[in-house]
Design a protein around this motif. Structure first.
Motif, short mmCIF file in Angstrom:
data_model
loop_
_atom_site.label_atom_id
_atom_site.label_comp_id
_atom_site.label_asym_id
_atom_site.label_seq_id
_atom_site.Cartn_x
_atom_site.Cartn_y
_atom_site.Cartn_z
N ARG A 86 -23.17 30.87 -13.66
CA ARG A 86 -23.90 31.07 -14.93
C ARG A 86 -23.38 32.30 -15.67
N LEU A 87 -23.15 33.36 -14.94
CA LEU A 87 -22.68 34.59 -15.57
C LEU A 87 -21.26 34.44 -16.08
N LYS A 88 -20.45 33.74 -15.32
CA LYS A 88 -19.05 33.56 -15.72
C LYS A 88 -18.92 32.73 -16.99
N GLU A 89 -19.82 31.77 -17.14
CA GLU A 89 -19.85 30.98 -18.38
C GLU A 89 -19.99 31.87 -19.60
N ALA B 68 -26.16 42.50 -1.94
CA ALA B 68 -26.45 41.18 -1.39
C ALA B 68 -27.91 40.79 -1.61
N VAL B 69 -28.79 41.77 -1.51
CA VAL B 69 -30.23 41.50 -1.67
C VAL B 69 -30.53 41.02 -3.10
N GLN B 70 -29.86 41.61 -4.07
CA GLN B 70 -30.05 41.18 -5.46
C GLN B 70 -29.57 39.74 -5.66
N PHE B 71 -28.51 39.38 -4.95
CA PHE B 71 -27.98 38.02 -5.10
C PHE B 71 -28.87 36.96 -4.48
N ARG B 72 -29.87 37.38 -3.72
CA ARG B 72 -30.81 36.39 -3.19
C ARG B 72 -31.87 36.01 -4.23
N LEU B 73 -31.95 36.78 -5.32
CA LEU B 73 -32.94 36.48 -6.36
C LEU B 73 -32.46 35.32 -7.21
N PRO B 74 -33.26 34.27 -7.33
CA PRO B 74 -32.81 33.12 -8.11
C PRO B 74 -32.69 33.42 -9.61
N ASN B 75 -33.38 34.48 -10.08
CA ASN B 75 -33.33 34.77 -11.53
C ASN B 75 -32.39 35.92 -11.88
N LEU B 76 -31.47 36.28 -10.96
CA LEU B 76 -30.59 37.41 -11.23
C LEU B 76 -29.74 37.21 -12.50
N ALA B 77 -29.25 35.99 -12.69
CA ALA B 77 -28.39 35.75 -13.86
C ALA B 77 -29.17 36.01 -15.15
N ASP B 78 -30.42 35.53 -15.21
CA ASP B 78 -31.25 35.77 -16.41
C ASP B 78 -31.47 37.26 -16.64
N THR B 79 -31.78 37.96 -15.56
CA THR B 79 -32.01 39.40 -15.67
C THR B 79 -30.77 40.08 -16.26
#
Ligand code: C2E
Ligand code: MG
Ligand code: MG
Ligand code: MG
Length: 284
Positions: free
Chosen positions: A165-168, A117-128
């Motif tokens: 974004r990731l699902k795309e 859950a903590v990782q999902f709070r990062l707005p740039n997780l998809a880019d990472t």
């Protein structure tokens, strides 16, 4: 250190509580260095196609060997790492390591990674994650992210944007430990899941508990209506496998098929060697 006054405040010194707090601080501190000290490793547990016993992929599970304490279980250290934010660095390491390993497996096999859950709070997780995927060369369609319901409660808007974004790009999303969190049904409706994993507790209870079996049946029915395959986790006996298959689970995971470990024939999981189990036939 003794406190007095104030409703509910401890009126006496409790050495045991002090010890536990100290212990936790020490663990939290050591976790910050666990990646750099190379104390973390991933083990992989097979995900089996219930109908024919072939392997569909593996779930990556984190292990920590502490320099003094030895093996510390994830149920102990993950919450610690979440509290301090150390999970962010650790989680990136897990994603990179799992993708790198899976890139060396049979291309029909997927890899499932637990994301906090903590990782999902990062707005740039998809880019990472997209960067990690392109560095590893892993086809995004072979990556599954496992999320528990607590991740969805914390920051719904950010989480939703990340998942879309990731699902795309073809990454798949699994709801983990279904049935243990809050507002499960609404979450299934709002978030773009590809799969539901029923919590192990229901599978364990199923053999002697008609109520648990009814819940498993209902979850599978729900999955069917939403066109989502249902995974049974924690399958330990042949009887449990028969029951979940009968009820319509398509994928099963548990000690019956193997404990999490190093894919056979690999000198180390990081080398990405061929996993031990027969992969599912393409298209089947
Ligand atoms: P999870 O994602 O629900 O993983 C399944 C857990 O059930 C694993 O425990 C696995 O070893 C265990 N398990 C699988 N089959 C059986 C079975 O037949 N019987 C029994 N008794 N247990 C079974 P593990 O590896 O101790 O992990 C516990 C939890 O820690 C995971 O639950 C997950 O929530 C978390 N975790 C593990 N690795 C990571 C990670 O890399 N990142 C994050 N954020 N969390 C992780
Ligand atoms: Mg999981
Ligand atoms: Mg689970
Ligand atoms: Mg769990």
């Amino acid at each position: 250190r003794a406190k007095s006054g104030g409703r509910g405040a401890a009126a006496f010194y409790d050495p045991e509580m002090d010890r536990q707090v100290g212990e936790r601080r020490a663990l939290e501190n050591d976790l910050r260095y666990a990646v750099a000290r190379r104390q973390l490793r991933l083990v992989y547990q097979p995900l089996m196609v219930a109908a024919d016993g072939t392997c569909a992929g593996y779930e990556a599970l984190l292990r920590w060997t502490h320099h003094e304490r030895g093996e510390v279980p994830p149920d102990v250290f993950i919450p610690c790492a979440e509290e301090t934010g150390a999970i962010i660095g650790i989680g990136e390491w897990v994603l990179a390591e799992a993708c790198r390993a899976a890139a060396g497996w049979d291309p029909r096999l997927s890899v499932a990674v637990n994301v906090s859950a903590v990782q999902f709070r990062l707005p740039n997780l998809a880019d990472t994650i997209l960067d990690i995927l392109s560095e590893s060369g892993l086809d995004p369609a072979r990556l599954e992210l496992e999320i528990t319901e607590t991740a969805l409660i914390k920051d719904r808007a950010t989480t939703l944007a990340t998942l879309h974004r990731l699902k795309e790009r073809g990454v798949r999303v699994v709801m983990d430990d279904f049935g243990t969190g809050y507002s499960s049904l609404r979450n299934l409706h709002v978030f773009p899941f590809d799969k539901i994993k029923i919590d192990r507790g229901f599978i364990t209870a199923m053999e002697d508990d008609g109520g648990a079996r009814a819940i498993v049946r209902a979850v599978i029915g729900l999955g069917r209506s939403l066109a989502l395959p249902v995974v049974a986790e924690g399958v330990e006996t042949r009887r449990q496998l028969d029951l979940v298959t009968e009820e319509g689970c398509t994928i099963a995971q548990g000690f019956l098929f193997g404990e999490p470990g190093i894919p056979q024939g690999a000198s180390a999981p990081a080398q990405g060697a061929e996993p031990p189990l027969r992969p599912r036939q393409a298209g089947g």
